[in-house]
Motif scaffolding. Sequence first.
Motif, PDB file in Angstrom:
ATOM      1  N   UNK A 165       1.025  -1.289  -0.037  1.00  0.00           N
ATOM      2  CA  UNK A 165       0.160  -0.252  -0.130  1.00  0.00           C
ATOM      3  C   UNK A 165       0.499   1.489  -0.124  1.00  0.00           C
ATOM      4  N   UNK A 166       0.593   2.588  -0.059  1.00  0.00           N
ATOM      5  CA  UNK A 166       1.377   3.789  -0.494  1.00  0.00           C
ATOM      6  C   UNK A 166       1.349   4.345   1.131  1.00  0.00           C
ATOM      7  N   UNK A 167       1.726   5.300   1.341  1.00  0.00           N
ATOM      8  CA  UNK A 167       1.648   5.645   2.481  1.00  0.00           C
ATOM      9  C   UNK A 167       0.133   6.546   2.921  1.00  0.00           C
ATOM     10  N   UNK A 168      -0.341   6.508   1.444  1.00  0.00           N
ATOM     11  CA  UNK A 168      -1.231   7.989   1.923  1.00  0.00           C
ATOM     12  C   UNK A 168      -2.206   6.320   2.701  1.00  0.00           C
ATOM     13  N   UNK A 169      -2.942   5.299   1.930  1.00  0.00           N
ATOM     14  CA  UNK A 169      -3.351   4.765   2.782  1.00  0.00           C
ATOM     15  C   UNK A 169      -3.211   3.990   4.163  1.00  0.00           C
ATOM     16  N   UNK A 170      -1.569   3.574   4.383  1.00  0.00           N
ATOM     17  CA  UNK A 170      -0.995   3.737   5.612  1.00  0.00           C
ATOM     18  C   UNK A 170      -1.090   4.781   6.440  1.00  0.00           C
ATOM     19  N   UNK A 171      -1.210   5.982   6.015  1.00  0.00           N
ATOM     20  CA  UNK A 171      -1.530   6.856   7.133  1.00  0.00           C
ATOM     21  C   UNK A 171      -3.070   6.295   7.770  1.00  0.00           C
ATOM     22  N   UNK A 172      -4.014   6.656   6.584  1.00  0.00           N
ATOM     23  CA  UNK A 172      -5.725   6.453   6.653  1.00  0.00           C
ATOM     24  C   UNK A 172      -6.280   5.328   8.079  1.00  0.00           C
ATOM     25  N   UNK A 173      -5.013   4.381   7.994  1.00  0.00           N
ATOM     26  CA  UNK A 173      -5.831   3.018   8.561  1.00  0.00           C
ATOM     27  C   UNK A 173      -5.035   3.204  10.101  1.00  0.00           C
ATOM     28  N   UNK A 174      -4.145   4.231   9.842  1.00  0.00           N
ATOM     29  CA  UNK A 174      -2.989   4.510  11.364  1.00  0.00           C
ATOM     30  C   UNK A 174      -3.914   5.898  12.042  1.00  0.00           C
ATOM     31  N   UNK A 175      -4.909   6.494  11.965  1.00  0.00           N
ATOM     32  CA  UNK A 175      -5.889   7.074  11.838  1.00  0.00           C
ATOM     33  C   UNK A 175      -7.348   6.525  12.817  1.00  0.00           C
ATOM     34  N   UNK A 176      -7.491   5.789  11.692  1.00  0.00           N
ATOM     35  CA  UNK A 176      -8.994   4.938  11.506  1.00  0.00           C
ATOM     36  C   UNK A 176      -8.609   3.890  13.000  1.00  0.00           C
ATOM     37  N   UNK A 177      -8.114   3.474  13.275  1.00  0.00           N
ATOM     38  CA  UNK A 177      -7.517   2.992  14.241  1.00  0.00           C
ATOM     39  C   UNK A 177      -7.309   3.633  15.547  1.00  0.00           C
ATOM     40  N   UNK A 178      -6.823   4.630  15.641  1.00  0.00           N
ATOM     41  CA  UNK A 178      -5.990   5.149  16.128  1.00  0.00           C
ATOM     42  C   UNK A 178      -7.956   6.457  17.356  1.00  0.00           C
ATOM     43  N   UNK A 179      -8.782   6.458  16.052  1.00  0.00           N
ATOM     44  CA  UNK A 179      -9.783   6.598  16.364  1.00  0.00           C
ATOM     45  C   UNK A 179     -10.652   5.831  17.336  1.00  0.00           C
ATOM     46  N   UNK A 180     -10.229   4.124  17.001  1.00  0.00           N
ATOM     47  CA  UNK A 180     -11.122   3.506  17.771  1.00  0.00           C
ATOM     48  C   UNK A 180     -10.453   3.499  19.120  1.00  0.00           C
ATOM     49  N   UNK A 181      -8.872   3.945  19.510  1.00  0.00           N
ATOM     50  CA  UNK A 181      -8.655   3.656  20.893  1.00  0.00           C
ATOM     51  C   UNK A 181      -9.136   4.444  21.556  1.00  0.00           C
ATOM     52  N   UNK A 182      -9.753   5.910  21.256  1.00  0.00           N
ATOM     53  CA  UNK A 182     -10.160   6.947  21.639  1.00  0.00           C
ATOM     54  C   UNK A 182     -11.320   6.329  22.735  1.00  0.00           C
ATOM     55  N   UNK A 183     -11.833   5.651  22.103  1.00  0.00           N
ATOM     56  CA  UNK A 183     -13.483   4.768  23.089  1.00  0.00           C
ATOM     57  C   UNK A 183     -13.044   3.351  23.583  1.00  0.00           C
ATOM     58  N   UNK A 184     -13.452   2.615  24.672  1.00  0.00           N
ATOM     59  CA  UNK A 184     -13.878   1.683  25.099  1.00  0.00           C
ATOM     60  C   UNK A 184     -14.684   0.661  24.610  1.00  0.00           C
ATOM     61  N   UNK A 185     -14.804  -0.326  24.726  1.00  0.00           N
ATOM     62  CA  UNK A 185     -15.874  -0.971  24.077  1.00  0.00           C
ATOM     63  C   UNK A 185     -15.627  -2.326  25.019  1.00  0.00           C
ATOM     64  N   UNK A 186     -15.362  -2.408  26.261  1.00  0.00           N
ATOM     65  CA  UNK A 186     -15.799  -3.850  26.739  1.00  0.00           C
ATOM     66  C   UNK A 186     -17.193  -4.533  26.193  1.00  0.00           C
ATOM     67  N   UNK A 187     -16.569  -6.019  26.339  1.00  0.00           N
ATOM     68  CA  UNK A 187     -17.305  -7.066  25.605  1.00  0.00           C
ATOM     69  C   UNK A 187     -18.409  -7.089  26.789  1.00  0.00           C
ATOM     70  N   UNK A 188     -19.345  -7.112  26.714  1.00  0.00           N
ATOM     71  CA  UNK A 188     -20.832  -7.417  27.698  1.00  0.00           C
ATOM     72  C   UNK A 188     -21.461  -8.943  27.454  1.00  0.00           C
TER      73      UNK A 188
END
Length: 566
Positions: A134-157
């Motif tokens: 993948x090119x650098x722009x796609x990797x950056x977009x994926x990194x941003x998407x994953x870090x956005x998920x890390x801002x919220x907790x999703x405990x398994x119920x």
Amino acid sequence: MVKLSEYELEREANIARNRALLEQLELKQAVADLGIPTASKKAAAKAKVKPVQHAKRVKKEKSELEVPRRQSSRLKRTIVDLDESPAKRQKREAEFEVQRAKEAEERLEAEERARIANQPRTHDLDLATLASEEDSQQVSALSAALQALANTHYPRRSGDPEAFVFDDHKKDKACLTELRGRLQSLKVVSRAKVTQDRIYSAAYHPEAAKDLIFFGDKHGQLGIWDARAPPDEVTDEDGELIAEDAERGKYWRLQAHWPATSKSSISSIKFDPSNAHNVYTSSYDCSVRCLSFTTGISRQIYSTGDGTLISNIDLTPNGNEMWISDGAGGATHLDLREDGAKARWYALSNQKIGCISINPTRPHFLLTASNNRTLKIWDARQLQHISSRGPHTGHVQEQFHYETVSKFLETKRGKSCLRAEWRHDKSVSSAYWDPRGRAIVSTSYDDTLRLWDIDSSTFESSDPFPSSRPLSHLNHNCQTGKWLTILRAQWSPNPDVYPHFTIGNMKHSLDIFSCKGDLVARLADPARISAVQAVTCSHPSIVERAASGNASGRCVLWSIPDAGAV
């Protein structure tokens, strides 16, 4: 007239010179003895041309690197000049030897690169390395998407063991009717070729604002699909937008396990139950890796070290412990807070354990499905009392072989270790607890799905479970053969709704059944789906969302058709 190649022209010239030289020496008989063909014989030989045969196309493994092929030294020699001086001939031979040595060195270097490329990667890997294509722009977009998920907790119920337990049959029927009304209207709303090869495993991230689904394929590739993301605009030569209805959403491909061959198939995917900020993948390369959304680093947390294939993993509700099943009939207990060398391996079967499941409400109860045709429930607390023969050094994991475990089960304490056992007619390919930790669904090669409902009082006793027959038998074709992933019945992880599970159908549909064995929905779309949806998963909190994948790497999102249906 057939046009001769440059090599054939040189060969003909050599033959003519040799014939002329022999005739000058009056050795015509020698010319005949050499068997040098005349012009008429050569023409007759060339007339017999064999028909062209189409070569059989063989699929190569992706990690194979092209290396220089060895060639015949005779074919590479230049034309011998009979008038050539000894000095020139010596110089020419020396140049040829230098060239041959150089080519041999290049070939060895290419073979060494291929050998290194085929070795497993045990070190930490970042997203740029995982997504090398993948090119650098796609990797950056994926990194941003994953870090956005890390801002919220999703405990398994986890569910309540006593939820949806009714004495009145009418209440059961009412819950089933409501569930049918919500699931029978699901349609194909998005589809894309998320991975390059056959889907082996899948997991649905709990984020409710988007449909983020992780798929593992046959060659160790982890596909991350944002199924409802706006597709990229594609224009033609005139700059006009092209209606792109074949691909929906956005996806990224990470080579989570290496080498990229069938030796690295991703057998299971699990999210960290405590926050869903880490995704764990097990692979046929005998390792378990963890990709952190916060750091974007993939690290190896466990490896069998002896070539034993890992078939399945599961985590306790607190996310601190993992159980790993393997092809040698073993189950490994791994404390993620400790070094992997402190893991304990128990041979719970004399044949492969293809699936292991931890009870979500009573984590010390394990469920194993084995090729020896048995489904078993274990009390993991009792396994800890199996004593090792010698002191544990801490450098090699403790191992308890099948004979040791069998002898322990004959003791007084061991009798409360194996709590239940149910035999099937053929191998048990999978078995899972429902979110309440009460119901069990198993899949077997005998073309039957079996369901059990275990009363809560049974778990409270230390005695073996009373022998009982399954609550329900469902006939279901499970003969996937060599080219399809094994069908596994997967519970919906949503604890707020009537328990139900999804499973692929050999007739290209996605089947949904209740915990009592009632058919809830049979989702199909012959116009868009023409392959078996072998791997399935459901959203942890939204009932009307399910996903499936097939043998070509193409994945489908099933939902209510209100947001950009295909």
